[in-house]
Design an enzyme around this catalytic site. Structure first.
Site, mmCIF file in Angstrom:
data_model
loop_
_atom_site.group_PDB
_atom_site.id
_atom_site.type_symbol
_atom_site.label_atom_id
_atom_site.label_comp_id
_atom_site.label_asym_id
_atom_site.label_seq_id
_atom_site.Cartn_x
_atom_site.Cartn_y
_atom_site.Cartn_z
ATOM 1 C CE LYS A 1 -26.881 -27.669 -42.647
ATOM 2 N NZ LYS A 1 -25.858 -28.102 -41.690
HETATM 3 C C1 PLP Z 1 -25.594 -28.693 -40.729
HETATM 4 C C2 PLP Z 1 -25.025 -28.392 -39.181
HETATM 5 C C3 PLP Z 1 -23.726 -28.647 -38.550
HETATM 6 C C4 PLP Z 1 -22.938 -29.893 -38.975
HETATM 7 O O1 PLP Z 1 -22.580 -29.614 -40.123
HETATM 8 P P1 PLP Z 1 -22.101 -30.752 -41.158
HETATM 9 O O2 PLP Z 1 -21.423 -30.165 -42.339
HETATM 10 O O3 PLP Z 1 -23.356 -31.615 -41.608
HETATM 11 O O4 PLP Z 1 -21.181 -31.695 -40.477
HETATM 12 C C5 PLP Z 1 -23.751 -28.129 -37.360
HETATM 13 N N1 PLP Z 1 -24.472 -27.471 -36.764
HETATM 14 C C6 PLP Z 1 -25.744 -26.955 -37.338
HETATM 15 C C7 PLP Z 1 -26.562 -26.107 -37.002
HETATM 16 C C8 PLP Z 1 -26.142 -27.410 -38.552
HETATM 17 O O5 PLP Z 1 -27.152 -27.112 -39.190
#
Ligand code: PLP
Length: 380
Positions: free
Chosen positions: A180
C-alpha cells in the site's frame, strides 16, 4: 521478476523501529499517539485511530455504526473481499453494486437504485487510488439518511477537489500492508472528525474496555470495565514507529508513483488494445495500483495469455480484482450470482495490473510498456 508492488524501507525507518525496541513501551505507548497525530494531520481530520490492519479498520467502522443482522450496506463489486467481509463480521448483508466502466469506481446511480429501507451505509472504495465522486455520494447519503464510509486502503495521498482522502467521508479506512502507499508491516488507520465515533473505535480495538493500561497506570488504578464486545485490534508501537517514519515520505512516494503512471499513460495513449483507467480531472490519484483494461475484442487471445506471457518475461503483472460477489463463499452463503454486476464482471476479464512502486526505474517502466505493446501486437 519485477513485482507489481513493493515497499520502500530505508535506514531512517529502521532506526525509528530500533528506537522503540529500546524504549519502555512496545504497544499502546507514545509511538501510537505520535503516529495517530501525524496521520490525522495528513488526512486533515480531527481524529486518527490506529489498528492492526486495514480489515480491522473496516470491521471497527461497521461496529461503530452498529451494523447488525437485517442491515444492508452497499459495496462496489470491484474491490478486495475485505470491503464486504467487514459487513458480514457484524451479521449485516453486503449489497453489491456495479461500477463505472471507465474508472471502475462505484456508480452513484447504481448505488441509489440498490437502496432499500434496510440500507444503512455505503462503502466507497477508492479503487487504484482514485477518489470516488464524493459530492455525488454525499448527496445520495444525505437524501437517504445513510452513513458514507470510505475504503481508502488504496488512496492515501490522493485528493478530491483539493481535499485529502481521509477527510471525504464520515469514517475512512486505510491499510498499511507493504504494497500500500505507506507501510507499517501490517497496520490500519481510521480517520474521522467525529469524537464520539473515534472513542467507539478506540474501545472496539481494545476488547470493548473503556480505558487502556497507560491511562490506568497514570491514575494508579487497577479497575476497568468491558462495556461492549470488542477485539484486540491494537497496533504495536513497533509498527506505529515504522508507519510514522514512512508517513514523512508519503509526498515523495506519491509524486514518484504519479510520474511512473504518467509515463505509462503516455505510452498507452490511443493504443488500440491497452486502455488505462480514466482519471477524472477534479481528483488526483495515489496510484497504489496501475491497471489497464485490454480491449480483448481486438485480440486473438485472452487476458490470461497476456498475463502469463508477461510473467514469463519477468514482469510480475497481477489482476485486481475478482468481483467479490463471484467468490464461492459469497455464492454459497450470500446467494450472489454471475450477471449481478455486468460491468465489473466484464472488466475482470480484461484487467491487468502493471508493476508500480516508488523505487521502480524509468528503464523498468519502459521495459513494461515495450513488452506489453509487443505482446498485444503479436496477438492482433
Ligand atoms: C488492502 C485492502 C484492504 C485490507 O487491508 P489489510 O491491511 O490487508 O487488512 C481492504 N480494502 C481494500 C480495498 C484493500 O486494498
Amino acid at each position: 521478476m519485477l513485482p507489481y508492488g513493493k515497499q520502500c524501507v530505508d535506514e531512517e525507518d529502521i532506526a525509528a523501529v530500533v528506537e522503540v525496541l529500546r524504549s519502555d513501551y512496545l504497544t499502546t505507548g507514545p509511538a501510537v499517539d505520535l503516529f495517530e497525530e501525524a496521520f490525522a494531520a495528513v488526512a486533515g481530520t480531527r481524529h486518527a485511530v490506529a489498528v492492526a490492519n486495514g480489515t480491522a479498520a473496516l470491521h471497527a467502522i461497521m461496529a461503530a455504526l452498529e451494523i447488525g443482522p437485517g442491515d444492508e450496506v452497499i459495496v462496489p463489486a470491484m474491490t478486495f473481499a475485505a470491503s464486504a467481509n467487514c459487513v458480514l463480521y457484524q451479521g449485516g448483508t453486503p449489497v453489491f453494486v456495479d461500477v463505472e466502466p471507465d474508472t471502475l469506481l462505484l456508480d452513484a446511480a447504481a448505488a441509489e437504485a440498490a437502496i432499500t429501507p434496510r440500507t444503512k451505509a455505503i462503502v466507497a472504495v477508492d479503487y487504484a487510488g482514485q477518489p470516488c465522486d464524493y459530492d455525488a455520494l454525499h448527496a445520495l447519503a444525505t437524501r437517504h439518511n445513510l452513513a458514507l464510509i470510505a475504503d481508502a486502503c488504496h488512496a492515501l495521498g490522493a485528493t478530491y477537489k483539493g481535499r485529502p482522502v481521509g477527510s471525504l467521508a464520515l469514517m475512512s479506512a486505510f491499510s498499511l500492508h507493504p504494497v500500500k502507499p505507506i507501510t507499517s508491516g501490517e497496520g490500519g488507520v481510521i480517520t474521522t472528525d467525529d469524537a464520539g465515533l473515534a472513542r467507539r473505535l478506540r474501545i472496539f480495538r481494545n476488547h470493548g474496555i473503556t480505558t487502556d493500561h497507560r491511562q490506568r497506570e497514570q491514575r494508579g488504578a487497577h479497575y476497568y470495565e468491558m462495556c461492549t464486545l470488542g477485539y484486540n485490534y491494537r497496533l504495536s508501537d513497533i509498527h506505529a514507529a515504522l508507519g510514522r517514519a514512512q508517513l514523512t515520505k508519503l509526498a515523495d512516494f506519491t509524486s514518484r508513483r504519479q510520474a511512473i503512471a504518467a509515463h505509462y499513460n503516455k505510452a498507452f495513449a490511443k493504443h488500440p488494445i491497452v486502455q488505462p483507467l480514466t482519471m477524472r480531472p477534479d481528483r488526483t490519484c495515489s496510484y497504489h495500483l496501475y491497471m489497464v483494461q485490454l480491449q480483448t475484442e481486438h485480440l486473438q487471445t485472452n487476458r490470461n495469455t497476456i498475463f502469463n506471457a508477461l510473467r514469463q518475461q519477468g514482469i510480475g503483472a497481477n489482476v485486481h480484482y475478482i468481483p467479490v460477489h463471484l467468490h464461492p463463499y459469497y455464492r454459497n452463503h450470500q446467494n450472489t450470482r454471475p450477471g449481478q454486476c455486468p460491468i465489473a464482471e466484464a472488466a475482470y476479464q480484461r484487467l491487468l495490473t502493471l508493476p508500480l512502486f516508488p523505487t521502480m526505474s524509468d528503464i523498468n517502466a519502459d521495459n513494461v510498456t515495450h513488452t506489453l505493446k509487443k505482446l498485444t501486437g503479436s496477438y492482433r
